[in-house]
Design a protein around this motif. Structure first.
Motif, PDB file in Angstrom:
ATOM      1  N   ILE A 171      -8.168  -5.161  -1.568  1.00 40.08           N
ATOM      2  CA  ILE A 171      -6.911  -5.745  -1.109  1.00 40.08           C
ATOM      3  C   ILE A 171      -7.101  -7.238  -0.840  1.00 40.08           C
ATOM      4  O   ILE A 171      -6.268  -8.054  -1.230  1.00 40.08           O
ATOM      5  CB  ILE A 171      -6.367  -4.984   0.119  1.00 40.08           C
ATOM      6  CG1 ILE A 171      -5.841  -3.628  -0.347  1.00 40.08           C
ATOM      7  CG2 ILE A 171      -5.272  -5.785   0.820  1.00 40.08           C
ATOM      8  CD1 ILE A 171      -5.465  -2.672   0.725  1.00 40.08           C
ATOM      9  N   GLU A 206      -6.485  -0.059   5.698  1.00 39.55           N
ATOM     10  CA  GLU A 206      -7.311   0.683   4.751  1.00 39.55           C
ATOM     11  C   GLU A 206      -8.479   1.279   5.498  1.00 39.55           C
ATOM     12  O   GLU A 206      -9.117   0.607   6.294  1.00 39.55           O
ATOM     13  CB  GLU A 206      -7.797  -0.232   3.627  1.00 39.55           C
ATOM     14  CG  GLU A 206      -8.523   0.481   2.524  1.00 39.55           C
ATOM     15  CD  GLU A 206      -7.798   1.726   1.993  1.00 39.55           C
ATOM     16  OE1 GLU A 206      -8.422   2.799   2.028  1.00 39.55           O
ATOM     17  OE2 GLU A 206      -6.651   1.634   1.574  1.00 39.55           O
ATOM     18  N   ASN A 245      -0.058  -0.088   1.799  1.00 43.80           N
ATOM     19  CA  ASN A 245      -0.115  -1.548   1.732  1.00 43.80           C
ATOM     20  C   ASN A 245       0.850  -2.083   0.686  1.00 43.80           C
ATOM     21  O   ASN A 245       0.813  -1.677  -0.466  1.00 43.80           O
ATOM     22  CB  ASN A 245      -1.546  -1.988   1.391  1.00 43.80           C
ATOM     23  CG  ASN A 245      -2.542  -1.410   2.369  1.00 43.80           C
ATOM     24  OD1 ASN A 245      -2.503  -1.698   3.556  1.00 43.80           O
ATOM     25  ND2 ASN A 245      -3.441  -0.565   1.870  1.00 43.80           N
ATOM     26  N   CYS A 293      -1.833   0.841  -2.565  1.00 45.16           N
ATOM     27  CA  CYS A 293      -1.223  -0.492  -2.535  1.00 45.16           C
ATOM     28  C   CYS A 293      -0.198  -0.664  -3.653  1.00 45.16           C
ATOM     29  O   CYS A 293      -0.388  -0.164  -4.761  1.00 45.16           O
ATOM     30  CB  CYS A 293      -2.330  -1.539  -2.672  1.00 45.16           C
ATOM     31  SG  CYS A 293      -1.746  -3.241  -2.573  1.00 45.16           S
ATOM     32  N   ILE A 330      -2.869  -5.372   6.822  1.00 50.75           N
ATOM     33  CA  ILE A 330      -3.188  -4.475   5.721  1.00 50.75           C
ATOM     34  C   ILE A 330      -4.082  -3.367   6.271  1.00 50.75           C
ATOM     35  O   ILE A 330      -5.070  -3.645   6.936  1.00 50.75           O
ATOM     36  CB  ILE A 330      -3.916  -5.252   4.594  1.00 50.75           C
ATOM     37  CG1 ILE A 330      -2.958  -6.231   3.913  1.00 50.75           C
ATOM     38  CG2 ILE A 330      -4.573  -4.356   3.596  1.00 50.75           C
ATOM     39  CD1 ILE A 330      -1.886  -5.595   3.083  1.00 50.75           C
TER      40      ILE A 330
END
Length: 144
Positions: A12, A3, A110, A77, A1
């Motif tokens: 997340i 970020e 994501n 996301c 993931i």
């Protein structure tokens, strides 16, 4: 993931850990549809006080438009709920996820796919995930 912001990765992780630890407990009875799975995901995200949109984004890709179940714009996301109730459906879900990844990754970093396996149809979870999961794509399989 992926970020960049610290806060984003916290949210997340909050989504993923909520799905892993709490999501299954929200079902008193086995769901009968993908919509029931999506409704419970919405309940979870509301309880977690997350900011999201449900089925509001439209992502054009080639000659088709995709509508993600949940979008979290502040953390780039998408969460997509799937319902597996047969061996045939397991195979269809793989195709759907691959299509979704192509379209959603044009706009979001994501991608989280939550598959509710209503009858143990996904026997080998690792094999199911192996060619799909990556740094920015996560698959959570929830068994009934």
């Amino acid at each position: 993931i992926e970020e960049d912001k610290e806060e984003g990765s916290v949210d997340i992780l909050k989504i993923i850990s909520g799905i892993q630890r709490i999501f299954r407990k929200l079902f008193r009875e086995k769901p009968n549809s993908e919509k029931e799975v999506q409704d419970k995901l919405e309940d979870l995200f509301n309880a977690q006080q997350l900011t999201f949109k449900r089925e509001q984004e439209h992502i054009p890709y080639s000659s088709k438009t995709y509508i993600p179940d949940f979008t979290f714009d502040d953390i780039s996301c998408v969460v997509e709920g799937k319902y597996c109730n047969s061996l045939t459906r397991e195979k269809e879900i793989i195709g759907e996820i691959n299509d979704d990844i192509q379209a959603y990754s044009t706009r979001y970093k994501n991608l989280i796919f939550v598959i509710y396996d209503a009858g143990g149809f996904i026997r080998d979870e690792e094999r199911f995930k192996q060619n799909i999961e990556s740094g920015s794509v996560v698959i959570e399989i929830i068994k009934h």
